[in-house]
Design an enzyme around this catalytic site. Structure first.
Site, short mmCIF file in Angstrom:
data_model
loop_
_atom_site.label_atom_id
_atom_site.label_comp_id
_atom_site.label_asym_id
_atom_site.label_seq_id
_atom_site.Cartn_x
_atom_site.Cartn_y
_atom_site.Cartn_z
N GLU A 25 0.66 -0.97 -0.07
CA GLU A 25 -0.23 0.53 0.19
C GLU A 25 0.86 1.38 -0.20
O GLU A 25 2.16 1.00 0.41
CB GLU A 25 -0.80 0.18 1.07
CG GLU A 25 -2.03 0.92 0.78
CD GLU A 25 -2.61 1.28 0.04
OE1 GLU A 25 -3.64 0.00 -0.69
OE2 GLU A 25 -2.47 2.31 -0.39
N LYS A 59 8.66 -1.70 -2.19
CA LYS A 59 7.60 -1.09 -0.87
C LYS A 59 8.89 -0.40 -0.09
O LYS A 59 8.31 0.94 0.07
CB LYS A 59 6.15 -1.08 -0.66
CG LYS A 59 5.97 -1.31 1.36
CD LYS A 59 5.64 0.35 0.40
CE LYS A 59 5.30 1.19 1.93
NZ LYS A 59 4.28 2.32 1.43
N CYS A 116 7.07 4.18 10.09
CA CYS A 116 7.23 3.54 8.05
C CYS A 116 8.40 3.71 7.60
O CYS A 116 8.55 2.36 8.06
CB CYS A 116 6.05 3.98 6.58
SG CYS A 116 4.45 3.02 7.21
#
Ligand SMILES: NC(=O)c1ccc[n+]([C@@H]2O[C@H](COP(=O)([O-])OP(=O)(O)OC[C@H]3O[C@@H](n4cnc5c(N)ncnc54)[C@H](O)[C@@H]3O)[C@@H](O)[C@H]2O)c1
Length: 482
Positions: free
Chosen positions: A165, A224, A280
Site C-alpha cells: 500500500e 515498497k 513506516c
C-alpha cells in the site's frame, strides 16, 4: 483455478491501512462483500460506532466513505475464522513493527503477527484462496507464508500475492481514490498469473489498467521498502542541508525551491522539518538495512542507515537549539508544544518527532504543555511512557528513564492552543496543522513570558509577521538565532 469475478473479500487488520483501504474497495465495488476483522475488540467496536466521529482513525474524507458502504457491503467484525472461511481473497494488513527482542532486535521487521495470520488461514480455510500481502514486508516473505500455508493447510491451494500500500496518512482517502499506481506481484506461472488477474479486476473497478503494475512477487515486496527508503532519503537530504543553511545564512526553503524546479529532481518531499515520523519510514529502512546485512552487503546497509541517523540528528538538533537558545537550560521553564501527531490530518503519533523532542527537553527538566487538535491526552502519555522502555536511536538512548508519575508532573495536555501557551517561555511547533496559521498570534504573544521564543519545526508560520509581533523566531534552515 480462480474465478475472475470476486464476490467476497476479507482483510485481517483494521488499522490505518486495512480500515481505509477496505472502506474504499467496498465503496467502489458494491458487488463485493468486504469484511475487515481484527483481534482488537475496541477497534472493531469503534469502526462500528453509529457516531462517525468515533471512528478509530482520523482521515479527511473517511467518514463519508464509511457512511456509504458500512452495512451495505462493508463489515467490521472480530469473527476472524468466519471471514476467512467465506473469503476468496484475504488481505493481510497487520502491523509489522521493528523487532524489540532477540535476533534482529532494533532492525528486523517483527513478522509474528503475519505468521499468526498465515497459520490461522491455513487451519480454517476449506477452499482455494488468494492471500494478499498488504502489510509492508521484507523481500522473500511470501516464501515463508507459502511454507506455513502448505505445511498446515488441508490440501487447499493458496496463491500468495504482494500488493503493498502506498497511501500516505493524512491523504489516505484521496490517495486510495486516485492512486499514482497499484502494484501487484505474483508467481509467474499459470495459477499465479490468474490470481494476479483476479486482484487486478478488483482495482480495475475504479483504477485504470495502465496504472496497475504487475511484477514478480520479489520485485513487488522490495519496491515498497525502496519507495519508503527513497522518500525518507529526500527528507534527510534536505534536512542535512538545513543544518548547513543555518551555519551559512542560506535559506533552506529558497534552496529547496531552486533545486526542486529542476525537473530531474522535482519539487515534492523537499520540505525541511524537525524530522520524519510515522510508523513506516524508520522501520522500513531499518528492515532494508537488516536485509542488506543479511545478504552480506554492509556498504549498502550503511548507506541507508545514514538516512535514519540523519533524522535522529535533526530531532536532536531541534531540541538542543531550544535548550541553547533559552540560555542553556529549560529546567523549570514552560515550553508549549503545538502539535503531537507525526504529521497533519492524522491522529497517528507513532514515531512522532514531538515525542523525541519532548524527551530531550524532559531530560533537562522542562515543563511541557501540549495542544494537538486530534490527539487524545491518554495517547500522549502512552507515547512518552513507551519511549522510556524503548530507547532506540542515537540520542534518545542516552536519556534516563522517567516514571509515568514524573512525566505527568512535567507534561500537561490542553484543550486549546491559548491555554497551552499561557505564561510559556517558548513555543515549539511540531506538526504542520493548517489551523496553526490562523491563530490570534498577537493574543498568544501577549500571554507569554518575555522574551517570547517560537521554534517552528515545520516552517509553517509567517516568520516576518511573528517577528513584528515581538516573537524571537527560529525556523529550521534559516539560522536567525545563531
Ligand atoms: N500506516 C501507513 O501509512 C502505512 C502505509 C503503507 C503500508 N503500511 C503497512 O501496513 C501494515 C499495517 O499498518 P497499520 O498502520 O495499518 O498498522 P495498525 O497497527 O494501525 O493496524 C494493524 C492491526 O492489525 C491487528 N492485528 C495484528 N495481528 C492480528 C491478528 N493476528 N489477527 C487479527 N488482527 C491482527 C492489530 O490489532 C491492528 O489493529 C504495516 O505492515 C505497515 O508497514 C502502513
Amino acid at each position: 483455478m480462480y474465478k475472475k469475478e470476486v464476490r467476497n473479500i476479507c482483510c485481517i487488520g483494521a488499522g490505518y491501512v486495512g480500515g481505509p483501504t477496505m472502506a474504499v474497495i467496498a465503496e467502489k465495488c458494491p458487488q463485493i462483500k468486504v469484511t475487515v476483522v481484527d483481534v482488537n475488540e475496541k477497534r472493531i467496536a469503534d469502526w462500528n460506532d453509529e457516531n462517525l466521529d468515533k471512528l478509530p482513525i482520523y482521515e479527511p474524507g473517511l467518514k463519508g466513505v464509511v457512511a456509504t458502504a458500512r452495512g451495505r457491503n462493508l463489515f467490521f467484525s472480530t469473527d476472524i475464522d468466519n471471514a476467512i472461511r467465506e473469503a476468496e481473497i484475504i488481505f493481510i494488513s497487520v502491523n509489522t513493527p521493528t523487532k524489540t527482542y532477540g535476533v534482529g532486535k532494533g532492525m528486523a521487521a517483527d513478522l509474528k503477527f503475519v505468521e499468526l495470520c498465515a497459520r490461522q488461514i491455513a487451519q480454517v480455510a476449506e477452499n482455494d484462496k488468494i492471500i494478499v500481502e498488504k502489510s509492508t514486508l521484507p523481500v522473500r516473505t511470501a516464501n515463508a507464508i507459502r511454507t506455513i500455508l502448505k505445511a498446515t493447510g488441508n490440501n487447499v491451494d493458496f496463491q500468495v500475492l504482494s500488493n503493498p500500500e502506498f497511501l500516505a496518512e493524512g491523504t489516505a482517502v484521496a490517495d486510495l481514490h486516485n492512486p499514482d499506481r497499484i502494484l501487484i506481484g505474483g508467481n509467474q506461472d499459470e495459477a499465479g498469473l490468474a490470481a494476479v488477474e483476479c486482484l487486478v479486476n478488483v482495482y480495475n473497478n475504479w483504477v485504470s489498467r495502465d496504472k496497475i503494475i504487475t511484477t514478480n512477487v520479489w520485485s513487488s515486496e522490495l519496491s515498497k521498502l525502496t519507495a519508503n527508503a527513497f522518500l525518507a532519503q529526500r527528507v534527510s537530504s534536505i534536512n542535512s542541508i538545513s543544518a548547513l543553511c543555518e551555519k551559512t545564512g542560506a535559506d533552506v526553503e529558497e534552496v529547496a525551491n531552486a533545486i526542486g524546479r529542476d525537473s530531474r529532481i522535482g519539487a515534492k518531499f523537499l520540505k525541511s522539518s524537525v524530522g520524519f515520523g510515522g510508523s513506516c519510514f524508520q522501520k522500513d529502512i531499518l528492515n532494508l538495512v537488516y536485509l542488506c546485512n543479511h545478504f552480506n552487503l554492509p556498504e549498502v546497509a550503511e548507506y541507508w542507515l545514514q538516512v535514519v541517523k540523519m533524522n535522529d540528528f535533526q530531532k536532536h538538533r531541534f531540541a538542543k537549539n531550544i535548550i541553547d537558545t533559552l540560555f542553556n537550560t529549560v529546567s523549570g521553564k514552560k515550553i508549549a508544544f503545538l502539535g503531537w501527531a507525526f504529521k497533519k490530518d492524522t491522529n497517528d503519533t507513532r514515531e512522532t518527532a514531538a515525542m523525541y523532542v519532548a524527551d530531550e527537553l524532559l531530560q533537562d527538566k522542562a515543563e511541557i504543555h501540549i495542544y494537538d487538535p486530534k490527539v487524545a491526552e491518554k495517547q500522549i502519555y502512552k507515547d512518552l511512557e513507551y519511549l522510556q522502555t524503548h530507547r532506540v536511536g542515537h540520542f534518545v538512548e542516552q536519556g534516563e528513564n522517567m516514571s509515568i508519575a514524573e512525566i505527568k508532573q512535567l507534561v500537561k495536555v490542553h484543550k486549546t492552543p491559548y491555554d497551552a501557551t499561557k505564561n510559556a517561555h517558548a513555543i515549539a511547533i511540531l506538526t504542520e496543522w493548517n489551523e496553526f496559521k490562523s491563530y490570534d498570534w498577537q493574543k498568544i504573544y501577549a500571554n507569554m513570558l518575555k522574551p517570547a521564543f517560537l521554534f517552528d519545526g515545520r516552517n509553517i508560520t509567517d516568520e516576518n509577521l511573528l517577528t513584528k509581533i515581538g516573537f524571537e523566531v527560529y525556523s529550521i534552515g534559516k539560522g536567525k538565532l545563531l
